[in-house]
Scaffold this active site. Structure first.
Site, PDB file in Angstrom:
ATOM      1  N   GLU A  47       0.825  -1.207   0.000  1.00 17.46           N
ATOM      2  CA  GLU A  47       0.000   0.000   0.000  1.00 17.46           C
ATOM      3  C   GLU A  47       0.860   1.259   0.000  1.00 17.46           C
ATOM      4  OE1 GLU A  47      -2.133  -2.911   2.859  1.00 17.46           O
ATOM      5  OE2 GLU A  47      -0.134  -2.623   2.008  1.00 17.46           O
ATOM      6  N   ALA A 158      15.253 -42.776  -9.462  1.00 16.37           N
ATOM      7  CA  ALA A 158      16.647 -43.016  -9.849  1.00 16.37           C
ATOM      8  C   ALA A 158      16.825 -44.465 -10.268  1.00 16.37           C
ATOM      9  CB  ALA A 158      17.590 -42.690  -8.689  1.00 16.37           C
ATOM     10  N   THR A 192      21.217 -36.672  -0.563  1.00 17.71           N
ATOM     11  CA  THR A 192      21.189 -35.892  -1.802  1.00 17.71           C
ATOM     12  C   THR A 192      22.344 -34.903  -1.840  1.00 17.71           C
ATOM     13  OG1 THR A 192      18.786 -36.082  -1.997  1.00 17.71           O
ATOM     14  CG2 THR A 192      19.835 -34.238  -3.149  1.00 17.71           C
ATOM     15  N   LEU A 200      21.083 -25.644  -5.713  1.00 21.63           N
ATOM     16  CA  LEU A 200      19.754 -25.199  -5.279  1.00 21.63           C
ATOM     17  C   LEU A 200      19.531 -23.705  -5.500  1.00 21.63           C
ATOM     18  CD1 LEU A 200      19.245 -27.214  -1.961  1.00 21.63           C
ATOM     19  CD2 LEU A 200      18.736 -27.895  -4.309  1.00 21.63           C
ATOM     20  N   ARG A 203      18.357 -20.345 -11.646  1.00 25.16           N
ATOM     21  CA  ARG A 203      19.138 -20.066 -12.846  1.00 25.16           C
ATOM     22  C   ARG A 203      18.213 -19.682 -14.008  1.00 25.16           C
ATOM     23  NH1 ARG A 203      21.625 -24.473 -10.450  1.00 25.16           N
ATOM     24  NH2 ARG A 203      20.858 -26.037 -11.919  1.00 25.16           N
ATOM     25  N   SER A 250      14.444 -39.545  -1.492  1.00 23.93           N
ATOM     26  CA  SER A 250      13.362 -40.425  -1.069  1.00 23.93           C
ATOM     27  C   SER A 250      13.211 -40.460   0.447  1.00 23.93           C
ATOM     28  CB  SER A 250      13.603 -41.843  -1.594  1.00 23.93           C
ATOM     29  OG  SER A 250      12.631 -42.722  -1.104  1.00 23.93           O
ATOM     30  N   THR A 254       9.939 -39.144   2.432  1.00 17.79           N
ATOM     31  CA  THR A 254       9.218 -40.069   3.310  1.00 17.79           C
ATOM     32  C   THR A 254       9.104 -39.509   4.723  1.00 17.79           C
ATOM     33  OG1 THR A 254       9.959 -41.971   2.013  1.00 17.79           O
ATOM     34  CG2 THR A 254       9.216 -42.403   4.266  1.00 17.79           C
TER      35      THR A 254
END
Length: 318
Positions: A47, A158, A192, A200, A203, A250, A254
């Protein structure tokens, strides 16, 4: 209001812990005289930005804003409800009332006490979707959590060797980077991190500076440049994060599903069959198929080049 929502959506991922609000000011003649979105870092508010652009043209105007103007005092800037009262628009159209108890109806009351007509509910659905991270944090005490997965037709993430780059194509990859730009933080598991050394970052041309904070789900040692969450329940400590994107793998997916912490799932499905390979999830706490039904609803589906995006949202009681 649609224009105000679009302005707020463009600011998503840069305003936390403040909401990503959009504001449009329309003159009595029907001309847009002011536009604004919450600035990076949360100030100035939408605003204030729109009123600064409109100047004296705000008098007698109609103001469209996606969230109730704030009514609480802050060292970082004035109350938006006071700014609007001083600007003297004819009417303020508010999509959503602010659930923050510091405002929660007080902003609307301030405007009405100044003789300004206030309408609420216009564009509610679109504004709710755009502000979902902020609204989730206010309601549940944690960020809105999106889980992203890239899968084959047969649901693998994978090969047996662990190779997973790249299951999906360039169009899906660009969409992932857009989702990153809308998030305040991205999280992956230790596995990972060690296997892929992921950057991460964002781009996409023009959005490189929108790369969010990085988090690692691990009970191990700290890693430079990464914030550590020892377990999924640590998301309740993220008071300055509206939107959290969980990217893998995974075991991490999970863990979050088992704790029922996922609000939205993005499945990027590639037209390939892997056969024997790594599954997307492990045991998530369900022992009876009937208990799996009714928990998720399809929210969107679209083609991304040769791949397909499926979006699911968690069904929760109000």
């Amino acid at each position: 209001m649609a224009a105000a929502v679009a302005l707020g959506e463009a600011a998503r991922g840069s305003t936390a812990p403040n909401p990503n609000v959009g504001c449009v000011i329309v003159s009595p003649a029907g001309d847009i005289v002011g536009r604004g979105a919450t600035a990076p870092g949360g100030r100035p508010h939408a605003e204030a930005v729109a009123l600064a652009e409109a100047g004296n043209a705000a008098r007698g105007s109609t103001v469209y804003v996606t969230l109730e103007p704030c009514a609480h005092a802050s060292e970082r800037g004035p109350r938006c409800s006071d700014l609007l009262a001083d600007a003297r628009p004819e009417r303020v159209v508010v999509a959503l009332k602010d659930p923050d108890p510091r405002t929660a109806g007080k902003g609307i009351e301030r405007l009405r006490s100044a003789g300004i007509a206030v309408t609420t509910g216009t564009g509610r659905k679109a504004a709710t979707a755009s502000l979902s991270g902020y609204l989730t944090r206010l309601r549940l005490g944690r960020p809105r959590i999106t889980l992203k997965l890239a899968l084959s037709i047969d649901g693998k993430i994978a090969l047996p060797s662990g190779e997973s780059q790249w299951i999906t194509g360039e169009d899906a990859g660009r969409h992932v980077h857009l989702e990153r730009a809308r998030a305040d933080m991205i999280l992956v598991g230790r596995g990972t991190y060690l296997a892929d050394a992921p950057r991460l970052d964002v781009r996409l041309p023009g959005l490189e500076e929108r790369s969010p904070r990085r988090a690692l789900l691990t009970r191990g040692d700290a890693v430079d440049g990464w914030e550590i969450l020892a377990n999924p329940q640590d998301v309740y400590r993220l008071h300055d994060v509206n939107d959290l994107l969980v990217e893998g793998g995974s075991a991490t997916a999970t863990a979050f599903l088992s704790e029922d912490l996922v609000d939205r799932i993005l499945i990027y499905r590639a037209p390939i069959i892997v056969g024997e390979g790594k599954s997307s999830f492990g045991y998530v706490g369900l022992d009876v198929i009937a208990d799996a039904h009714g928990r998720w609803r399809p929210a969107d589906e679209q083609r991304l080049g040769i791949d397909r995006l499926e979006v699911y949202e968690r069904v929760r009681s109000a």
